[in-house]
Structure formats: C-alpha cells, structure tokens
Design an enzyme around this catalytic site. Structure first.
Site, mmCIF file in Angstrom:
data_model
loop_
_atom_site.group_PDB
_atom_site.id
_atom_site.type_symbol
_atom_site.label_atom_id
_atom_site.label_comp_id
_atom_site.label_asym_id
_atom_site.label_seq_id
_atom_site.Cartn_x
_atom_site.Cartn_y
_atom_site.Cartn_z
ATOM 1 N N HIS A 288 0.875 -1.188 0.000
ATOM 2 C CA HIS A 288 0.000 0.000 0.000
ATOM 3 C C HIS A 288 0.908 1.233 0.000
ATOM 4 O O HIS A 288 1.736 1.388 -0.895
ATOM 5 C CB HIS A 288 -0.922 -0.114 1.224
ATOM 6 C CG HIS A 288 -2.028 0.880 1.314
ATOM 7 N ND1 HIS A 288 -2.392 1.707 0.297
ATOM 8 C CD2 HIS A 288 -2.869 1.186 2.354
ATOM 9 C CE1 HIS A 288 -3.405 2.470 0.683
ATOM 10 N NE2 HIS A 288 -3.714 2.176 1.936
ATOM 11 N N HIS A 327 -2.338 -2.171 -9.651
ATOM 12 C CA HIS A 327 -3.330 -1.587 -8.750
ATOM 13 C C HIS A 327 -4.562 -2.460 -8.758
ATOM 14 O O HIS A 327 -4.906 -3.023 -9.804
ATOM 15 C CB HIS A 327 -3.687 -0.161 -9.207
ATOM 16 C CG HIS A 327 -4.346 0.628 -8.141
ATOM 17 N ND1 HIS A 327 -5.692 0.571 -7.907
ATOM 18 C CD2 HIS A 327 -3.833 1.469 -7.215
ATOM 19 C CE1 HIS A 327 -5.984 1.362 -6.888
ATOM 20 N NE2 HIS A 327 -4.875 1.910 -6.442
ATOM 21 N N ASP A 383 2.671 5.593 -6.552
ATOM 22 C CA ASP A 383 3.917 5.484 -5.791
ATOM 23 C C ASP A 383 5.156 5.363 -6.669
ATOM 24 O O ASP A 383 6.270 5.410 -6.172
ATOM 25 C CB ASP A 383 3.852 4.258 -4.863
ATOM 26 C CG ASP A 383 2.825 4.452 -3.770
ATOM 27 O OD1 ASP A 383 2.736 5.571 -3.257
ATOM 28 O OD2 ASP A 383 2.117 3.491 -3.441
HETATM 29 N N1 CMC Z 1 4.795 -6.653 -10.304
HETATM 30 C C1 CMC Z 1 4.686 -7.825 -10.955
HETATM 31 N N2 CMC Z 1 3.549 -8.511 -11.075
HETATM 32 C C2 CMC Z 1 2.469 -8.005 -10.506
HETATM 33 C C3 CMC Z 1 2.501 -6.779 -9.823
HETATM 34 C C4 CMC Z 1 3.715 -6.096 -9.732
HETATM 35 N N3 CMC Z 1 3.824 -4.939 -9.095
HETATM 36 N N4 CMC Z 1 1.268 -6.500 -9.359
HETATM 37 C C5 CMC Z 1 0.491 -7.513 -9.737
HETATM 38 N N5 CMC Z 1 1.201 -8.425 -10.438
HETATM 39 C C6 CMC Z 1 0.730 -9.639 -11.068
HETATM 40 C C7 CMC Z 1 0.410 -10.718 -10.033
HETATM 41 O O1 CMC Z 1 1.543 -11.507 -9.758
HETATM 42 C C8 CMC Z 1 -0.691 -11.470 -10.712
HETATM 43 O O2 CMC Z 1 -0.104 -12.290 -11.693
HETATM 44 P P1 CMC Z 1 -0.718 -13.766 -11.987
HETATM 45 O O3 CMC Z 1 -2.088 -13.499 -12.545
HETATM 46 O O4 CMC Z 1 0.214 -14.394 -12.943
HETATM 47 O O5 CMC Z 1 -0.766 -14.469 -10.664
HETATM 48 C C9 CMC Z 1 -1.461 -10.385 -11.457
HETATM 49 O O6 CMC Z 1 -0.522 -9.355 -11.699
HETATM 50 C C10 CMC Z 1 -2.642 -9.836 -10.651
HETATM 51 O O7 CMC Z 1 -2.126 -9.343 -9.424
HETATM 52 P P2 CMC Z 1 -2.853 -9.400 -8.030
HETATM 53 O O8 CMC Z 1 -1.843 -9.622 -6.966
HETATM 54 O O9 CMC Z 1 -4.005 -10.357 -8.090
HETATM 55 O O10 CMC Z 1 -3.436 -7.938 -7.954
HETATM 56 P P3 CMC Z 1 -4.059 -7.247 -6.658
HETATM 57 O O11 CMC Z 1 -5.132 -6.378 -7.158
HETATM 58 O O12 CMC Z 1 -4.430 -8.266 -5.648
HETATM 59 O O13 CMC Z 1 -2.855 -6.402 -6.065
HETATM 60 C C11 CMC Z 1 -1.334 -4.618 -5.701
HETATM 61 C C12 CMC Z 1 -2.699 -5.036 -6.268
HETATM 62 C C13 CMC Z 1 -1.231 -3.110 -5.737
HETATM 63 C C14 CMC Z 1 -1.219 -5.087 -4.246
HETATM 64 C C15 CMC Z 1 -0.218 -5.277 -6.562
HETATM 65 O O14 CMC Z 1 -0.331 -4.817 -7.904
HETATM 66 C C16 CMC Z 1 1.163 -4.964 -6.019
HETATM 67 O O15 CMC Z 1 1.624 -5.675 -5.110
HETATM 68 N N6 CMC Z 1 1.886 -3.926 -6.562
HETATM 69 C C17 CMC Z 1 3.184 -3.555 -6.037
HETATM 70 C C18 CMC Z 1 3.046 -2.725 -4.775
HETATM 71 C C19 CMC Z 1 2.539 -1.333 -5.063
HETATM 72 O O16 CMC Z 1 3.032 -0.642 -5.938
HETATM 73 N N7 CMC Z 1 1.563 -0.897 -4.254
HETATM 74 C C20 CMC Z 1 0.999 0.449 -4.355
HETATM 75 C C21 CMC Z 1 -0.412 0.429 -4.829
HETATM 76 S S1 CMC Z 1 -1.045 2.042 -5.327
HETATM 77 C C22 CMC Z 1 -1.012 3.055 -3.955
HETATM 78 C C23 CMC Z 1 -1.690 2.524 -2.746
HETATM 79 O O17 CMC Z 1 -2.821 2.057 -2.785
HETATM 80 O O18 CMC Z 1 -1.071 2.607 -1.722
#
Ligand code: CMC
Length: 455
Positions: A288, A327, A383
């Site tokens: 986050h 996201h 971010d």
């Molecule tokens: N790098 C590589 N792969 C990713 C990433 C990433 N940053 N984010 C998602 N994926 C992949 C994930 O591995 C999955 O792949 P697969 O379908 O093969 O298993 C697919 O994309 C869907 O991801 P998810 O984990 O189901 O997506 P989510 O909606 O549950 O998670 C998130 C959203 C923001 C937690 C995630 O994208 C993430 O961990 N990003 C990196 C951390 C980040 O930048 N966070 C800040 C978010 S924006 C500001 C805020 O809200 O604070």
C-alpha cells in the site's frame, strides 16, 4: 419471490427466451434444489444478505459470498470519491483530479472532501485559520517522541503518536456527536504535519520547530522540517506548490486498504485517534503506501539501465514484484502517476534532475511494451514517481510514506465521518468459511502423540 422449476437450468450467461422484462432484478436458479430466486439489483449491486434465503435444507444458514480481499464487494455507499479504474478516472466530489491538481490547494481540496463543496473565500479563510490553529502539539508529545530510538521508522513514530493523542483528548470518544467529530477532524488535519516533522527531526536529533500558522499548511510543514539557524526559513515556492499538489493527489482514494481499515475500526465506535493510527498501520505496508519507499530502494538497487532487463526477468519469473506497478482498481494508467510525472519535471528545474527518473522512465517503457505487464494490465501507480520527487526535495526514503499519510488523513476522516452519518452503519464483521477440524474431544497431554506443526 420464490418458485420451483424442474427444467430451467440454462448455461451461465446464455440468453433465456421469453418476454424481456427490463426489471432491476436477477434470477438465480439453485441447481442443488431447483429453486428459483429473484433478487433486486439496486445501484448495480445485490445485497449479500438477500442470498441468505438460498438454502439447501431446513436450518441451512443460507448462501454466502466468498471474497478474500473484497475484490468485488461494496462495503459502503459513498459520495466522496469516484474512481473508474478501467478508464483511469479519479474525481473528488465530482471534480476531476487533474483540475484540482491544477487549480486547487490542498486545504481547499480537504474542505471539499470533508464538506462536499468547494469553499467560498470566506469559508476558505475560516477553514485555514481553524486548521492552522490546531497545528500545535501538547508539550508532553515531545517527551513521548523522545522515547523513540534515534533510528525508529517515522511511520512507527507517527502511528504511535497519533494513537497516544486519544489519551490527550478523551472526549473524542463521543463519536456520535457531529460537533465533536468535526473538532477532532480539524485537530488531526492540523497536527499531522507537526507530528510528521517532529518524527523527521527526531531522527536527525534536531530541535523541534514550533508551527507558524502564518505560513500556511505546506510552507509551515517545510519550515518545521528544514529550518536550521537562519532567522527566517523561506520555502521555495515551486517546491511548496509541488508538495501541495502531491498532497492533493494523495488526499483520498475511496475504499483502499487503509481507508477500509479506518471504516472497519471506526465502525466499532473507537475514537478517531485510535482509528487513524490503525489506518496509518495499514498504510505503512509495502503493498500500500509503503510502496513509495520500496520503489526508491528498487531504483537504488537497479542503479544503471543495463540492470533493468535482469529485474524484469526476475519479475516475470515471479521472484519479485515491480514496486510502484499494478493496482487493484486501475487497469489503465493511474491518472495521479501522470500528474506526478509533470510535477517531477518542475521540481527538477529547482533541485536538479534526480537521475533515478531516467531509470524509472526506462523501466516504465520496457514494462509497458512487455506482454507480461500488458496482459495483466499493470501500469505505474501513484507510488512509482512520488519517491523520486521526495528524494530530490531532500527527504530520505523512510519519510515517503509519512508524506502519503499526511494528506490521506483527510480522506480517512471524510470517510469516517460519512460512515458515522450513515443511518445504515453497521459494525464491520465479515463471515468466514470454516475449514478447520470438526468436533473432537480433548486429549490429556500424556496421551498425545507428537504432531509436527506446519511451518
Ligand atoms: N509486479 C509484478 N507482477 C504483478 C505486480 C507487480 N507490481 N502487481 C500484480 N502483479 C501480477 C500478479 O503476480 C498477478 O499475476 P498472476 O495473474 O500471474 O498471478 C497479477 O498481476 C494480478 O495481481 P494481483 O496480486 O491479483 O493484484 P491485486 O489487485 O491483488 O494487487 C497490488 C494489487 C497493488 C497489491 C499489486 O499490484 C502490487 O503488489 N503492486 C506492487 C506494490 C505497489 O506498488 N503498491 C501500491 C499500490 S497504489 C497506492 C496505494 O494504494 O497505496
């Protein structure tokens, strides 16, 4: 509502022949029992409790929805922030984020988020006076801060100090009184930059600077951070405006992890300081708000462009995440990231170019043309670029999430207040699917065989 059919089991998604009704309902056939249920659709949603009537047998508690991470569950009705993740649209109270970033100030945006309308100039002056009048902390807070080790993470300091405020203002427990709620909201928004600046100076063993309400919200914050021995610290107006715009962009983002924590803890009628401390805890996580710090550490690790392909390969192999990408809701470019990129260029005209921006731009270019990221709709989020600006302005990475927390306090409080005004407010209490052992009788210790525990 309920009828029985023997032969109505169409394939999911197929069109059933018959007169089109166009009524706002959904018909569900329970193939376990052949019973048909008609459930109303209101504002694009069905009520999860309407599924309870779908039972297999007498005494069956009824059908539940299973939604870890609340991927498709609306937990509230809100009039504060509109987000269309597929089109990359973000609006506060109907106003596009791009217009607010260009024309508004952070305090004016805060007023808008909390009150629903932009202030007149008289209301704006009164609002600023009220907020700035609450920028001062009780002296005991400084003693409390001094108890932290020199290298304590500023998010830990912020979270604990905000929680401690509940002991200074015990009347804040009266959360059903709108006037009392408003008092605490003004106080929290006013005091947050002071606590953040004190956390910063504690780390550097610098004396705390008393707030100066005359400077206004952002310049006062900069003064409390960076004033040294000069008789009068003068904040660079370009940097002050950049910080103000960054605050606008971070002020609210509907039901994200920390905001839903705020609503969840607040739903138990906990006081707003304890509740905000819980939201700060959620924000600190690297998935986050803590992502901005992680992005910078990642860019530090990459260091030179030639290392980017190696990092991308690790990401695609599932060995790491590309921090600042992806996201839950945006499946398109995060509109805040687009604005932040422009802010970065203005900041660099003052501070000099942070070379990390070129690494970040190259990382973005490669990622956005790679099938892995395209197919998963992974774009840079808020971010990805913010930390590069903060670093250019002189912040250390451990301060970045605090810089997110100051403005997000406004969003948390607006959502918390809206929740308390909602006649349909309920204590947050999700259900579970129990997947543990069935009933078993207690075994005396001497009769127990060793069972290795899961790691
Ligand atoms: N790098 C590589 N792969 C990713 C990433 C990433 N940053 N984010 C998602 N994926 C992949 C994930 O591995 C999955 O792949 P697969 O379908 O093969 O298993 C697919 O994309 C869907 O991801 P998810 O984990 O189901 O997506 P989510 O909606 O549950 O998670 C998130 C959203 C923001 C937690 C995630 O994208 C993430 O961990 N990003 C990196 C951390 C980040 O930048 N966070 C800040 C978010 S924006 C500001 C805020 O809200 O604070």
């Amino acid at each position: 509502m309920e009828t029985t059919v023997e032969d109505l089991k169409p394939e999911s998604g197929t069109v059933v022949k018959g007169p089109q009704k166009n009524d706002e309902t959904i018909t569900v056939v329970d193939n376990r029992t052949n019973r048909v249920y008609t459930i109303p659709i209101v504002e694009g949603a069905i009520r999860a409790t309407d599924l309870r009537q779908i039972q297999c047998s007498l005494g069956d508690p009824g059908l539940m929805t299973y939604d870890p991470g609340y991927i498709n569950t609306a937990a509230c009705r809100s009039t504060i922030t509109y987000l269309d993740g597929d089109s990359g649209i973000l609006r506060y109270r109907g106003y596009p984020i791009e217009q607010l970033a260009e024309h508004s100030t952070f305090l004016e945006t805060a007023y808008l988020l909390l009150h629903g309308e932009l202030p007149t100039s008289e209301q704006s002056d009164e609002w600023e006076r009220a907020i700035m009048a609450h920028s001062m902390t009780h002296e005991n807070i400084k003693k409390f801060l001094d108890g932290f080790r020199y290298d304590a993470h500023p998010m830990g300091i912020l979270m604990s100090t905000v929680a401690a405020l509940s002991t200074f203002y015990p009347e804040s427990r009266n959360v059903s009184d709108p006037a009392c709620r408003r008092m605490q909201m003004v106080r929290l928004i006013g005091i947050m930059p002071t606590l953040a600046a004190y956390a910063y100076r504690h780390r550097l063993s610098l004396p705390y600077i008393t707030p100066d309400p005359e400077l206004g919200y952002t310049k006062n914050y900069m003064n409390m951070l960076w004033k040294r021995l000069e008789p009068k610290y003068v904040a660079n107006p370009v940097l002050a405006r950049a910080l103000d715009v960054l605050f606008i962009l971070h002020a609210d983002h509907e039901q994200n992890c920390s905001t839903s924590t705020m609503r969840s803890v607040g739903s138990a009628d906990a006081d707003p300081y304890s509740t905000t401390a819980a939201a700060i805890a959620a924000l600190s996580g690297p998935l986050h708000g803590g992502a901005n710090e992680e992005v910078l550490r990642m860019l530090e690790e990459i260091d030179t462009r030639d290392r980017i392909p190696g990092i991308i390969a690790q990401v695609k192999a599932g060995q790491r995440k590309l921090m600042g990408f992806g996201h839950r809701v945006y499946k398109n470019y995060d509109p805040r990231a687009r604005i932040i990129k422009q802010v970065a260029e203005k900041v660099f005209e003052v501070t000099g170019r942070n070379p990390k921006i070129d690494i970040a731009l190259e990382l973005e270019r490669i990622a956005l043309s790679d099938e892995y990221f395209i197919s998963r709709k992974l774009y840079p989020n808020v971010d990805f670029y913010s930390g590069i600006i903060y670093e250019a302005m002189g912040f250390t990475p451990d301060q970045f999430t605090v810089l997110f927390g100051i403005p997000r306090t406004v969003g948390w409080l607006a959502q918390w207040d809206e929740m308390h005004r909602d006649p349909g407010k309920k204590i947050a209490r999700p259900r579970q699917i129990y997947a543990g052992e069935p009933h078993r009788d207690f075994v005396p210790i001497e009769l127990r065989g060793r069972r290795d525990l899961a790691a």
